[in-house]
Write a protein that holds these residues in place. Structure first.
Motif, PDB file in Angstrom:
ATOM      1  N   GLU A  21      -2.411   2.985  -6.474  1.00  0.00           N
ATOM      2  CA  GLU A  21      -2.931   2.215  -5.348  1.00  0.00           C
ATOM      3  C   GLU A  21      -4.198   2.903  -4.830  1.00  0.00           C
ATOM      4  O   GLU A  21      -4.146   4.063  -4.427  1.00  0.00           O
ATOM      5  N   ALA A  22      -5.326   2.192  -4.856  1.00  0.00           N
ATOM      6  CA  ALA A  22      -6.560   2.751  -4.288  1.00  0.00           C
ATOM      7  C   ALA A  22      -6.700   2.229  -2.862  1.00  0.00           C
ATOM      8  O   ALA A  22      -6.644   1.036  -2.635  1.00  0.00           O
ATOM      9  N   ARG A  23      -6.875   3.136  -1.918  1.00  0.00           N
ATOM     10  CA  ARG A  23      -7.000   2.708  -0.523  1.00  0.00           C
ATOM     11  C   ARG A  23      -8.454   2.584  -0.079  1.00  0.00           C
ATOM     12  O   ARG A  23      -8.755   1.990   0.929  1.00  0.00           O
ATOM     13  N   THR A  24      -9.368   3.184  -0.857  1.00  0.00           N
ATOM     14  CA  THR A  24     -10.789   3.075  -0.543  1.00  0.00           C
ATOM     15  C   THR A  24     -11.551   2.855  -1.845  1.00  0.00           C
ATOM     16  O   THR A  24     -11.027   3.090  -2.934  1.00  0.00           O
ATOM     17  N   GLU A  27     -11.793   6.127  -3.688  1.00  0.00           N
ATOM     18  CA  GLU A  27     -10.563   6.463  -4.406  1.00  0.00           C
ATOM     19  C   GLU A  27     -10.477   5.682  -5.717  1.00  0.00           C
ATOM     20  O   GLU A  27     -10.107   6.230  -6.757  1.00  0.00           O
ATOM     21  N   ASN A  67      -5.794  -4.294  -1.968  1.00  0.00           N
ATOM     22  CA  ASN A  67      -5.490  -4.007  -0.568  1.00  0.00           C
ATOM     23  C   ASN A  67      -6.487  -3.054   0.098  1.00  0.00           C
ATOM     24  O   ASN A  67      -6.250  -2.574   1.196  1.00  0.00           O
ATOM     25  N   ILE A  68      -7.626  -2.820  -0.564  1.00  0.00           N
ATOM     26  CA  ILE A  68      -8.677  -2.031   0.096  1.00  0.00           C
ATOM     27  C   ILE A  68      -9.257  -2.882   1.229  1.00  0.00           C
ATOM     28  O   ILE A  68      -9.704  -4.000   0.992  1.00  0.00           O
TER      29      ILE A  68
ATOM     30  N   GLN B  67       1.730  -5.408  -5.401  1.00  0.00           N
ATOM     31  CA  GLN B  67       0.545  -5.871  -4.664  1.00  0.00           C
ATOM     32  C   GLN B  67       0.930  -6.620  -3.397  1.00  0.00           C
ATOM     33  O   GLN B  67       0.097  -6.836  -2.522  1.00  0.00           O
ATOM     34  N   GLN B  69       3.063  -5.601  -1.300  1.00  0.00           N
ATOM     35  CA  GLN B  69       3.596  -4.577  -0.381  1.00  0.00           C
ATOM     36  C   GLN B  69       3.346  -4.959   1.085  1.00  0.00           C
ATOM     37  O   GLN B  69       2.200  -5.166   1.476  1.00  0.00           O
TER      38      GLN B  69
END
Lengths: 302, 159
Positions: A21-24, A27, A67-68, B67, B69
């Motif tokens: 999972e990349a948050r930015t 990342e 989700n970024i 995804q 989540q």
């Protein structure tokens, strides 16, 4: 044979992979750099997951960027033009009142992709990064002279979207880079455009041929000051029909010129024959569509 | 390695531990036993697996469960009308004989719900476009369209 085996015989489930999972954006870029060719980015995933279920690709790592925050936006400024975040859903683009009013061809192309459920989840960045020769969003964006913003571990760069595609499924992104924004310059009051593809908008199939035309007329709406004719699904990448453009550029619009430009576009197209259509059929459809789309583009300027 | 996934499904929070390669369809059906969501083509064409994520219709066979989540999901089990009755769309599908084998029905109803929530006064053409990502192989589109239009006019309830 276990129950699970039977299940996977009937339905091609996803192959196994490690999920990251990349948050930015930063990342995402460093994860891409770290895992290289073994990793794939997922945004909407509506193309990626189908390819994986078919075992066309089996990445070891999937990096989720969906989700970024802050990559999903539509902004407009009279001077800076239109900016669309790469994670913006196609549905948001087709239903944006501002895009419909000022860049209708972009909204129209978004509307012609997939089905409503796909457009709700798929992103503009994903459509472009897949670099399909038929990529619907690419055609109007090339026509409008759009730019793409690429971010990587070594900073960011902005260049014309026309240079983004290299071959079928291949774009210019290097390891550790992602597409983050699409920029469309403000167009003149007398600019108009149209996009048509076969099969038509009522179908959810991939384009056999697509044609986008963007024209700028002079204030009397007679002379063509600038013209871009962009063809999809008839070359390894979305291509401009430069010779056809030159036939109408600088000229006063008349029937003969439109017919000649359409014929020339068909000659410039370099299609292959495949399950969706023969090369000969595709060339003929380029002629038919270009003829129609030039007229629609002229109509849309008034 | 199994991963923790939190989903809010039909208003209830669920925490499950899943393999990363599971789709949202897999998790809804196999982990949460919500089998109203159907798996048809498994490639995003047929729409039988349609669910709502944060109010928008999506094809859950093309959504990685991870995804989703923390997102709010509505499945066909989550629809209800006033006082425990059926949702007006469900009732309209019954009243207008819009169900044949029933496999496409949950997806049809959820696509229609997402659409009507946003477009209170649609034309027939708009309903057809809204349902263009849902296939019915019993060839029952006419009655489905009629049911959606009727549900919208409040004619869904039994006479």
């Amino acid at each position: 044979m276990t129950e699970a085996d039977i299940h996977s015989t009937y339905y091609s489930n996803l192959p196994k992979f490690e999920y990251l999972e990349a948050r930015t954006v930063g990342e995402a870029c460093s994860l891409l750099k770290k895992y290289g060719d073994r990793a794939k980015i997922i945004a909407g995933g509506t193309d990626l997951l189908v390819s994986m279920k078919k075992r066309n690709i089996t990445p070891w790592y999937i990096i989720n960027i969906k989700n970024i925050p802050d990559l999903e936006y539509i902004q407009y400024d009279n001077e800076k033009g239109l900016k669309i975040g790469a994670l913006t859903a196609l549905e948001s683009i087709e239903s944006s009142p501002m895009i419909r009013e000022r860049f209708f061809i972009v909204a129209d192309a978004a509307h012609q992709i997939g089905s409503p459920q796909i457009r709700n989840w798929a992103t503009i960045g994903g459509n472009l990064c897949n670099a399909a020769p038929s990529a619907d969003m690419a055609l109007p964006l090339i026509g409008l002279g759009a730019m793409v913003k690429i971010e990587g571990i070594n900073g960011e760069k902005v260049f014309p979207i026309e240079q983004f595609f290299i071959g079928p499924g291949i774009n210019v992104l290097e390891t550790g880079e992602i597409l983050t924004e699409i920029q469309v310059p403000t167009s003149s009051l007398h600019t108009g455009g149209a996009y048509l593809k076969l099969p038509s908008r009522t179908s959810i199939d991939i384009a056999v041929v697509g044609v986008a035309v963007v024209l700028t007329l002079n204030s009397e709406h007679r002379r063509v000051l600038d013209a871009r004719i962009v063809l999809g699904a008839v070359a390894p990448i979305p291509m401009r029909a430069h010779k056809a453009e030159n036939i109408i550029k600088g000229k006063v619009i008349e029937e003969q010129l439109i017919v000649r430009a359409a014929q020339t576009a068909a000659e410039e197209a370099r299609p292959i024959s495949d399950i969706r259509g023969s090369a000969k059929y595709r060339k003929e459809m380029v002629r038919v569509l270009t003829n129609l789309v030039i007229r629609q583009a002229i109509g849309s300027t008034s | 390695m199994k991963r923790e996934l939190k989903l809010i499904v039909n208003g209830d929070t669920h925490v499950v531990y899943i393999d990363p390669w599971k789709t949202l369809t897999d998790v809804l059906r196999d982990d949460l036993q919500l089998t109203g969501t159907k798996l048809g083509c498994n490639s995003g064409e047929c729409g039988a697996c349609t669910v709502l994520i944060n109010g928008k219709a999506v094809k859950s066979c093309l959504v990685l469960a991870l995804q989703a989540q923390g997102k709010e999901i509505i499945t066909i089990e989550g629809l209800e009308g006033e006082q425990g009755k059926l949702h007006p769309l469900q009732q309209a599908f019954i009243d207008h004989f819009a169900v044949q084998c029933g496999f496409c029905t949950p997806g049809m109803i959820l696509s229609a719900k997402a659409f009507l929530d946003k477009n209170p006064n649609p034309t027939e053409e708009e309903v057809r476009v809204a349902l263009s990502g849902n296939l019915c192989r019993c060839t029952g589109y006419v009655k489905i369209i009629e049911a959606v239009l009727a549900a919208n006019e409040g004619k869904g309830a039994s006479q």
